[in-house]
Design a protein around this motif. Sequence first.
Motif, PDB file in Angstrom:
ATOM      1  N   HIS A 267       0.827  -1.203   0.000  1.00  0.00           N
ATOM      2  CA  HIS A 267       0.000   0.000   0.000  1.00  0.00           C
ATOM      3  C   HIS A 267       0.863   1.256   0.000  1.00  0.00           C
ATOM      4  O   HIS A 267       2.084   1.196   0.179  1.00  0.00           O
ATOM      5  CB  HIS A 267      -0.932  -0.002   1.223  1.00  0.00           C
ATOM      6  N   GLU A 268       0.217   2.384  -0.185  1.00  0.00           N
ATOM      7  CA  GLU A 268       0.906   3.665  -0.190  1.00  0.00           C
ATOM      8  C   GLU A 268       1.000   4.220   1.232  1.00  0.00           C
ATOM      9  O   GLU A 268       0.300   3.768   2.142  1.00  0.00           O
ATOM     10  CB  GLU A 268       0.170   4.652  -1.098  1.00  0.00           C
ATOM     11  N   LEU A 269       1.844   5.238   1.396  1.00  0.00           N
ATOM     12  CA  LEU A 269       2.047   5.816   2.712  1.00  0.00           C
ATOM     13  C   LEU A 269       0.754   6.352   3.321  1.00  0.00           C
ATOM     14  O   LEU A 269       0.503   6.198   4.515  1.00  0.00           O
ATOM     15  CB  LEU A 269       3.085   6.943   2.638  1.00  0.00           C
ATOM     16  N   GLU A 270      -0.080   6.959   2.476  1.00  0.00           N
ATOM     17  CA  GLU A 270      -1.318   7.525   2.997  1.00  0.00           C
ATOM     18  C   GLU A 270      -2.300   6.456   3.464  1.00  0.00           C
ATOM     19  O   GLU A 270      -3.273   6.758   4.179  1.00  0.00           O
ATOM     20  CB  GLU A 270      -1.991   8.420   1.948  1.00  0.00           C
ATOM     21  N   ASP A 271      -2.048   5.187   3.072  1.00  0.00           N
ATOM     22  CA  ASP A 271      -2.942   4.102   3.484  1.00  0.00           C
ATOM     23  C   ASP A 271      -2.592   3.544   4.864  1.00  0.00           C
ATOM     24  O   ASP A 271      -3.339   2.730   5.419  1.00  0.00           O
ATOM     25  CB  ASP A 271      -2.892   2.955   2.470  1.00  0.00           C
ATOM     26  N   LEU A 272      -1.459   3.980   5.433  1.00  0.00           N
ATOM     27  CA  LEU A 272      -1.023   3.429   6.714  1.00  0.00           C
ATOM     28  C   LEU A 272      -2.004   3.739   7.834  1.00  0.00           C
ATOM     29  O   LEU A 272      -2.046   3.036   8.840  1.00  0.00           O
ATOM     30  CB  LEU A 272       0.362   3.981   7.085  1.00  0.00           C
ATOM     31  N   ALA A 273      -2.785   4.797   7.665  1.00  0.00           N
ATOM     32  CA  ALA A 273      -3.746   5.176   8.705  1.00  0.00           C
ATOM     33  C   ALA A 273      -5.122   4.565   8.476  1.00  0.00           C
ATOM     34  O   ALA A 273      -6.053   4.850   9.231  1.00  0.00           O
ATOM     35  CB  ALA A 273      -3.862   6.702   8.770  1.00  0.00           C
ATOM     36  N   ASP A 274      -5.232   3.694   7.474  1.00  0.00           N
ATOM     37  CA  ASP A 274      -6.509   3.032   7.188  1.00  0.00           C
ATOM     38  C   ASP A 274      -6.687   1.867   8.163  1.00  0.00           C
ATOM     39  O   ASP A 274      -5.973   0.866   8.092  1.00  0.00           O
ATOM     40  CB  ASP A 274      -6.518   2.528   5.737  1.00  0.00           C
ATOM     41  N   HIS A 275      -7.643   1.992   9.073  1.00  0.00           N
ATOM     42  CA  HIS A 275      -7.825   0.992  10.124  1.00  0.00           C
ATOM     43  C   HIS A 275      -8.162  -0.378   9.553  1.00  0.00           C
ATOM     44  O   HIS A 275      -7.645  -1.401  10.015  1.00  0.00           O
ATOM     45  CB  HIS A 275      -8.914   1.449  11.095  1.00  0.00           C
ATOM     46  N   GLY A 276      -9.018  -0.413   8.554  1.00  0.00           N
ATOM     47  CA  GLY A 276      -9.424  -1.690   7.976  1.00  0.00           C
ATOM     48  C   GLY A 276      -8.267  -2.425   7.330  1.00  0.00           C
ATOM     49  O   GLY A 276      -8.087  -3.642   7.526  1.00  0.00           O
ATOM     50  N   LEU A 277      -7.446  -1.694   6.565  1.00  0.00           N
ATOM     51  CA  LEU A 277      -6.287  -2.304   5.913  1.00  0.00           C
ATOM     52  C   LEU A 277      -5.280  -2.798   6.943  1.00  0.00           C
ATOM     53  O   LEU A 277      -4.682  -3.871   6.786  1.00  0.00           O
ATOM     54  CB  LEU A 277      -5.620  -1.291   4.975  1.00  0.00           C
ATOM     55  N   PHE A 278      -5.101  -2.017   8.032  1.00  0.00           N
ATOM     56  CA  PHE A 278      -4.110  -2.411   9.019  1.00  0.00           C
ATOM     57  C   PHE A 278      -4.565  -3.636   9.805  1.00  0.00           C
ATOM     58  O   PHE A 278      -3.753  -4.509  10.132  1.00  0.00           O
ATOM     59  CB  PHE A 278      -3.809  -1.260   9.978  1.00  0.00           C
ATOM     60  N   VAL A 279      -5.852  -3.726  10.097  1.00  0.00           N
ATOM     61  CA  VAL A 279      -6.371  -4.910  10.778  1.00  0.00           C
ATOM     62  C   VAL A 279      -6.157  -6.142   9.905  1.00  0.00           C
ATOM     63  O   VAL A 279      -5.747  -7.209  10.395  1.00  0.00           O
ATOM     64  CB  VAL A 279      -7.867  -4.740  11.121  1.00  0.00           C
ATOM     65  N   SER A 280      -6.405  -6.012   8.599  1.00  0.00           N
ATOM     66  CA  SER A 280      -6.173  -7.132   7.680  1.00  0.00           C
ATOM     67  C   SER A 280      -4.697  -7.532   7.686  1.00  0.00           C
ATOM     68  O   SER A 280      -4.365  -8.721   7.664  1.00  0.00           O
ATOM     69  CB  SER A 280      -6.614  -6.755   6.262  1.00  0.00           C
ATOM     70  N   ALA A 281      -3.813  -6.527   7.726  1.00  0.00           N
ATOM     71  CA  ALA A 281      -2.377  -6.806   7.758  1.00  0.00           C
ATOM     72  C   ALA A 281      -1.989  -7.499   9.062  1.00  0.00           C
ATOM     73  O   ALA A 281      -1.155  -8.411   9.071  1.00  0.00           O
ATOM     74  CB  ALA A 281      -1.585  -5.508   7.588  1.00  0.00           C
ATOM     75  N   LEU A 282      -2.601  -7.088  10.176  1.00  0.00           N
ATOM     76  CA  LEU A 282      -2.327  -7.733  11.460  1.00  0.00           C
ATOM     77  C   LEU A 282      -2.751  -9.192  11.461  1.00  0.00           C
ATOM     78  O   LEU A 282      -2.021 -10.067  11.954  1.00  0.00           O
ATOM     79  CB  LEU A 282      -3.052  -6.990  12.595  1.00  0.00           C
ATOM     80  N   LEU A 283      -3.904  -9.478  10.908  1.00  0.00           N
ATOM     81  CA  LEU A 283      -4.405 -10.853  10.862  1.00  0.00           C
ATOM     82  C   LEU A 283      -3.504 -11.728   9.999  1.00  0.00           C
ATOM     83  O   LEU A 283      -3.221 -12.878  10.342  1.00  0.00           O
ATOM     84  CB  LEU A 283      -5.844 -10.867  10.333  1.00  0.00           C
ATOM     85  N   ALA A 284      -3.054 -11.166   8.872  1.00  0.00           N
ATOM     86  CA  ALA A 284      -2.137 -11.917   8.012  1.00  0.00           C
ATOM     87  C   ALA A 284      -0.800 -12.135   8.714  1.00  0.00           C
ATOM     88  O   ALA A 284      -0.212 -13.224   8.642  1.00  0.00           O
ATOM     89  CB  ALA A 284      -1.929 -11.164   6.701  1.00  0.00           C
ATOM     90  N   ALA A 285      -0.329 -11.109   9.414  1.00  0.00           N
ATOM     91  CA  ALA A 285       0.941 -11.225  10.122  1.00  0.00           C
ATOM     92  C   ALA A 285       0.867 -12.264  11.234  1.00  0.00           C
ATOM     93  O   ALA A 285       1.789 -13.066  11.424  1.00  0.00           O
ATOM     94  CB  ALA A 285       1.328  -9.863  10.704  1.00  0.00           C
ATOM     95  N   LYS A 286      -0.227 -12.261  11.981  1.00  0.00           N
ATOM     96  CA  LYS A 286      -0.393 -13.210  13.081  1.00  0.00           C
ATOM     97  C   LYS A 286      -0.309 -14.649  12.588  1.00  0.00           C
ATOM     98  O   LYS A 286       0.310 -15.514  13.221  1.00  0.00           O
ATOM     99  CB  LYS A 286      -1.756 -12.969  13.759  1.00  0.00           C
TER     100      LYS A 286
END
Length: 309
Positions: A267-286
């Motif tokens: 994703h782009e830098l401005e997407d880092l504050a997107d809560h939905g995208l970050f939650v998806s990234a956390l689930l994938a990371a876990k």
Amino acid sequence: MTNTDTKNALLQRVMSLNIEHLRYREIWTELDSLRPEKDMDRELFTPRHLFLYGESGVGKSTLLRRYAAANPGYVDVDEEGTEYDIRPVVYTDLPQPFTMSEFYQQIVRALGAPQLAGVRVGDVKRQALSLIEQQRVEMLILDEMDYILTSRSVKPIEAMEAIKSLTNIGNISVVCSGTTATKQLSEINFQYFRRFPAVKLPRFDKCDEEFCDLLTKIEKHINPPEPLGLGDSSLHFPELLFQMSQGVLGSLTPVLQRAYRIMLSEHELEDLADHGLFVSALLAAKKYVSGESEEKFLELLNKAETYEA
């Protein structure tokens, strides 16, 4: 600075993530107190010791390695111009498998000296003690005490006697570190119990203000272009991250690191504050950091904690 440069700088901060919390600082201060004051006559110094324990992943080894790195060795030159390596704080893992010969050889290696091959235990012990004196060692940190419990050739009391001998002959402070199961080594008898007071480095056992404060410090260190609010108790991140890690830093840190790597690569830098995208990234990371079996994670964590009961 280009977007690529900004992403690389942010990623470096993410990958160097290591945040000190209150208990971490308390133990650091205690380690300082175990060492003699500067210019103090070592003959007048009575060393004290510590047995640090806690579940795997709470940050014991990281804390101790960082303490040793913060107190590096240096070269001293005497009046005749002879140079001496001085090592005030020495960190080493115990050997696996644990044997008496390898125990002393490990200390010799940690002191940066050539090892004696094919020699008796007594000879390598004398070499280790001689180096401790020559290099003015004040504190020896022995990590991975669990290897004593799994040794087939050395009884726990024999290993503890060898460690006690270092404290007596070397006149140094010794810090032992291991999982909760190793606490029993300090309780073999009253002498070890008195000499090696056991101090626990706990995990965060609930999603409280202290855990939220840790997450806030983590995000401050990462310093993204726009904060997510990782430690904001009114949002879902603290509870989600606590559930994923159960308050174990060794699980929390890599999940966050991998999640940010996913965000920065996809994703782009401005997407880092997107809560939905970050939650998806956390689930994938876990999934890739801790595996898919949440039940097994909790089962083994609970089992580790029962050793202290």
